[in-house]
Design a protein around this motif. Structure first.
Motif, PDB file in Angstrom:
ATOM      1  N   MET A   1       0.848  -1.192   0.000  1.00  0.00           N
ATOM      2  CA  MET A   1       0.000   0.000   0.000  1.00  0.00           C
ATOM      3  C   MET A   1       0.883   1.242   0.000  1.00  0.00           C
ATOM      4  O   MET A   1       1.911   1.284   0.666  1.00  0.00           O
ATOM      5  N   ASP A   2       0.486   2.269  -0.778  1.00  0.00           N
ATOM      6  CA  ASP A   2       1.198   3.538  -0.676  1.00  0.00           C
ATOM      7  C   ASP A   2       0.255   4.600  -0.106  1.00  0.00           C
ATOM      8  O   ASP A   2      -0.959   4.429  -0.060  1.00  0.00           O
ATOM      9  N   PHE A   3       0.828   5.723   0.338  1.00  0.00           N
ATOM     10  CA  PHE A   3       0.048   6.754   1.031  1.00  0.00           C
ATOM     11  C   PHE A   3      -1.011   7.377   0.124  1.00  0.00           C
ATOM     12  O   PHE A   3      -2.059   7.817   0.595  1.00  0.00           O
ATOM     13  N   ALA A   4      -0.727   7.419  -1.173  1.00  0.00           N
ATOM     14  CA  ALA A   4      -1.674   8.049  -2.102  1.00  0.00           C
ATOM     15  C   ALA A   4      -3.014   7.322  -2.129  1.00  0.00           C
ATOM     16  O   ALA A   4      -4.037   7.906  -2.500  1.00  0.00           O
ATOM     17  N   SER A   5      -3.018   6.054  -1.716  1.00  0.00           N
ATOM     18  CA  SER A   5      -4.269   5.286  -1.732  1.00  0.00           C
ATOM     19  C   SER A   5      -5.109   5.520  -0.476  1.00  0.00           C
ATOM     20  O   SER A   5      -6.236   5.039  -0.379  1.00  0.00           O
ATOM     21  N   LEU A   6      -4.556   6.265   0.503  1.00  0.00           N
ATOM     22  CA  LEU A   6      -5.299   6.544   1.732  1.00  0.00           C
ATOM     23  C   LEU A   6      -6.133   7.823   1.559  1.00  0.00           C
ATOM     24  O   LEU A   6      -5.710   8.754   0.863  1.00  0.00           O
ATOM     25  N   PRO A   7      -7.294   7.901   2.209  1.00  0.00           N
ATOM     26  CA  PRO A   7      -8.160   9.086   2.071  1.00  0.00           C
ATOM     27  C   PRO A   7      -7.672  10.261   2.907  1.00  0.00           C
ATOM     28  O   PRO A   7      -8.354  10.726   3.824  1.00  0.00           O
ATOM     29  N   LEU A   8      -6.464  10.750   2.595  1.00  0.00           N
ATOM     30  CA  LEU A   8      -5.887  11.878   3.313  1.00  0.00           C
ATOM     31  C   LEU A   8      -6.052  13.157   2.504  1.00  0.00           C
ATOM     32  O   LEU A   8      -6.144  13.115   1.276  1.00  0.00           O
ATOM     33  N   SER A   9      -6.045  14.297   3.186  1.00  0.00           N
ATOM     34  CA  SER A   9      -6.248  15.590   2.518  1.00  0.00           C
ATOM     35  C   SER A   9      -5.057  15.920   1.612  1.00  0.00           C
ATOM     36  O   SER A   9      -3.933  15.465   1.860  1.00  0.00           O
ATOM     37  N   PRO A  10      -5.273  16.745   0.579  1.00  0.00           N
ATOM     38  CA  PRO A  10      -4.176  17.128  -0.325  1.00  0.00           C
ATOM     39  C   PRO A  10      -2.953  17.723   0.386  1.00  0.00           C
ATOM     40  O   PRO A  10      -1.825  17.374   0.034  1.00  0.00           O
ATOM     41  N   PRO A  11      -3.121  18.609   1.416  1.00  0.00           N
ATOM     42  CA  PRO A  11      -1.913  19.126   2.087  1.00  0.00           C
ATOM     43  C   PRO A  11      -1.067  18.029   2.737  1.00  0.00           C
ATOM     44  O   PRO A  11       0.157  18.070   2.685  1.00  0.00           O
ATOM     45  N   LEU A  12      -1.729  17.039   3.351  1.00  0.00           N
ATOM     46  CA  LEU A  12      -0.989  15.945   3.983  1.00  0.00           C
ATOM     47  C   LEU A  12      -0.297  15.084   2.937  1.00  0.00           C
ATOM     48  O   LEU A  12       0.871  14.688   3.101  1.00  0.00           O
ATOM     49  N   LEU A  13      -0.998  14.770   1.851  1.00  0.00           N
ATOM     50  CA  LEU A  13      -0.392  13.965   0.785  1.00  0.00           C
ATOM     51  C   LEU A  13       0.790  14.707   0.158  1.00  0.00           C
ATOM     52  O   LEU A  13       1.802  14.091  -0.200  1.00  0.00           O
ATOM     53  N   GLN A  14       0.680  16.040   0.057  1.00  0.00           N
ATOM     54  CA  GLN A  14       1.780  16.832  -0.495  1.00  0.00           C
ATOM     55  C   GLN A  14       3.020  16.728   0.395  1.00  0.00           C
ATOM     56  O   GLN A  14       4.138  16.549  -0.085  1.00  0.00           O
ATOM     57  N   VAL A  15       2.814  16.856   1.717  1.00  0.00           N
ATOM     58  CA  VAL A  15       3.939  16.754   2.654  1.00  0.00           C
ATOM     59  C   VAL A  15       4.572  15.365   2.575  1.00  0.00           C
ATOM     60  O   VAL A  15       5.801  15.225   2.556  1.00  0.00           O
TER      61      VAL A  15
END
Length: 461
Positions: A1-15
């Motif tokens: 699994m990678d982080f992009a597949s988690l339902p996280l907000s765009p700012p968190l995914l960017q970090v």
């Protein structure tokens, strides 16, 4: 699994992308989806498994930045761990404008923490004693708390914080999400979970695979031969920095004294130490003013030292998992590590369990090939460094260059080669100075100024 597949907000995914966090660790993969749904969780994971991000990301996802009220509280056993956890939360939340993360820990003046709470913050990371103190003063409001995390819960219990932990949980809203992480699960942890959690999801991630690039040796001995054998091993391998693990606090105290009497630069770390004393020991070990650190597993939690030359099991741990966790501190950053175990006849079963769990054999070391101790029973293993403490840190705008300049400028007169590692903390700084010039350096700093100001300077011994 990678982080992009988690339902996280765009700012968190960017970090996460900026920090090059790509693959989710096992504890993150099992915990983050559960926590994002708002459910309670009880997780078993060791330090270094990525558990801070596992609870920090769901907290950051749910924080309402417009409300400067404490919405999440993380309890940690030590000030050192509080600082680590808060630093990681700030790092992961750096794209969230106005995010305020406070450290509420003992060993620091309480007034600045009271003032910061009055100004408002979103997340608090604290030790149970200080959090309890702030609750008693009625300056820490818990009415808006949505999440409470107990990090390293077993260690907090070992340190006698059970009553404080229960009182703190009792002062928070019943609707809160309760997250509990622990490396072990004694009955007290199970009791606390039953009392304060609602149908928690159980997540267990136990690494039982020995890290690669670590030479693992075993030396046979009788129990009464352990200390003399350890001294011969230290003389043979001459580690710049090593951790020696014991199973009991009393053994740590006795062994530290025996090593010191034999001429070894050593200090002990066990659960009875005050936080300020622990901080000093760790600062000296990180800058190599101490070459050998003697510790229990509980006291050794959270130790993260770069370039550790060796780990020595003076006592064999009772389970394979602590063994793997102990030796994983050496052999990092592409270097070959060294793990040595002193094995008595009663330890043979433990060794078999470790080999079976890890699939790696502990190679036999030759006791006969080790050098003898000198006639006086000594084995000098001294450090070339001493440590000075300066009463100003990051929040006082102190920088490493300021300290180096004070020591090597006209007032100090030291060569740059006489100054070792400089570590800046919030309100104090540690600097390693060559042993042969430490008295000169101490007098120069006490008599002079750093950035135009006088500071309290102490030789840490």
């Amino acid at each position: 699994m990678d982080f992009a597949s988690l339902p996280l907000s765009p700012p968190l995914l960017q970090v996460l992308q900026e920090l090059e966090f790509q693959t989710v660790t096992p504890i993150q993969a099992q915990s983050i989806p559960v926590l994002l749904q708002g459910r309670d969780l009880i997780g078993q994971a060791q330090t270094g498994s990525g558990k801070t991000a596992a609870f920090a990301l769901p907290i950051l996802q749910k924080i309402q930045l417009a409300r400067r009220r404490v919405q999440a509280l993380v309890l940690c056993p030590t000030r050192e761990l509080c600082a680590q956890v808060a630093g990681e939360i700030r790092r992961l939340g750096r794209r969230l404008p106005g995010l305020q993360v406070l450290v509420l820990a003992g060993g620091q003046p309480i007034r600045p923490q009271v003032n910061a709470l009055e100004k408002g913050a979103h997340i608090a990371v604290g030790t149970p004693g200080r959090v309890m103190d702030l609750l008693d003063r009625e300056v820490l409001e818990t009415g808006q708390l949505a999440t409470v995390v107990l990090d390293e819960a077993d260690r907090m219990l070992d340190m006698g914080f059970r009553e404080d932990m229960e009182r703190i949980l009792g002062a928070t809203p019943p609707s809160r999400q309760t997250v509990l992480f622990s490396a072990t699960f004694p009955p007290t942890i199970e009791e606390m979970s039953r009392a304060f959690q609602k149908n928690p999801t159980r997540v267990t991630v136990v690494e039982a695979e020995a890290p690669p690039d670590i030479q693992q040796l075993r030396y046979p001995c009788e129990p009464e031969q352990k200390t003399s054998l350890l001294l011969r091993i230290l003389r043979q391998y001459q580690p710049g920095s090593a951790i020696v693990f014991c199973n009991q606090k009393a053994t740590v105290v006795e062994l530290t004294q025996a090593l010191g009497e034999a001429g070894v630069s050593a200090a002990g770390l066990q659960g009875d130490l005050e936080q300020s004393e622990r901080d000093r020991v760790m600062a000296r070990f990180r800058n190599q003013s101490i070459r050998v650190l003697v510790a229990t597993d509980v006291a050794g939690r959270g130790i993260d030292v770069e370039a550790l030359d060796a780990v020595i099991n003076y006592d064999m741990p009772f389970q394979p998992e602590p063994y793997v966790h102990r030796i994983g501190r050496t052999g990092r950053a592409g270097r070959t590590g060294l793990a040595i175990s002193l094995v008595t006849p009663r330890d043979e079963r433990k060794v078999e369990d470790i080999v079976q769990a890890t699939g790696v054999k502990l190679e036999p070391g030759s006791v006969e090939a080790l050098p003898p101790m000198d006639a006086a029973g000594r084995m000098p293993l001294e450090s070339p460094w001493e440590t000075l403490l300066i009463s100003a840190g990051r929040k006082d705008k102190m920088r490493p260059g300021d300290i180096l300049g004070a020591l090597t400028g006209e007032a100090g007169g030291l060569n740059a080669s006489d100054v070792g590692k400089i570590e800046i903390q919030d309100r104090q700084a540690y600097v390693a100075v060559s042993k042969r010039v430490v008295r000169v350096a101490l007098k120069a700093l006490q008599a002079g100024r750093i950035k135009g100001r006088k500071h309290w300077i102490e030789w840490v011994k």
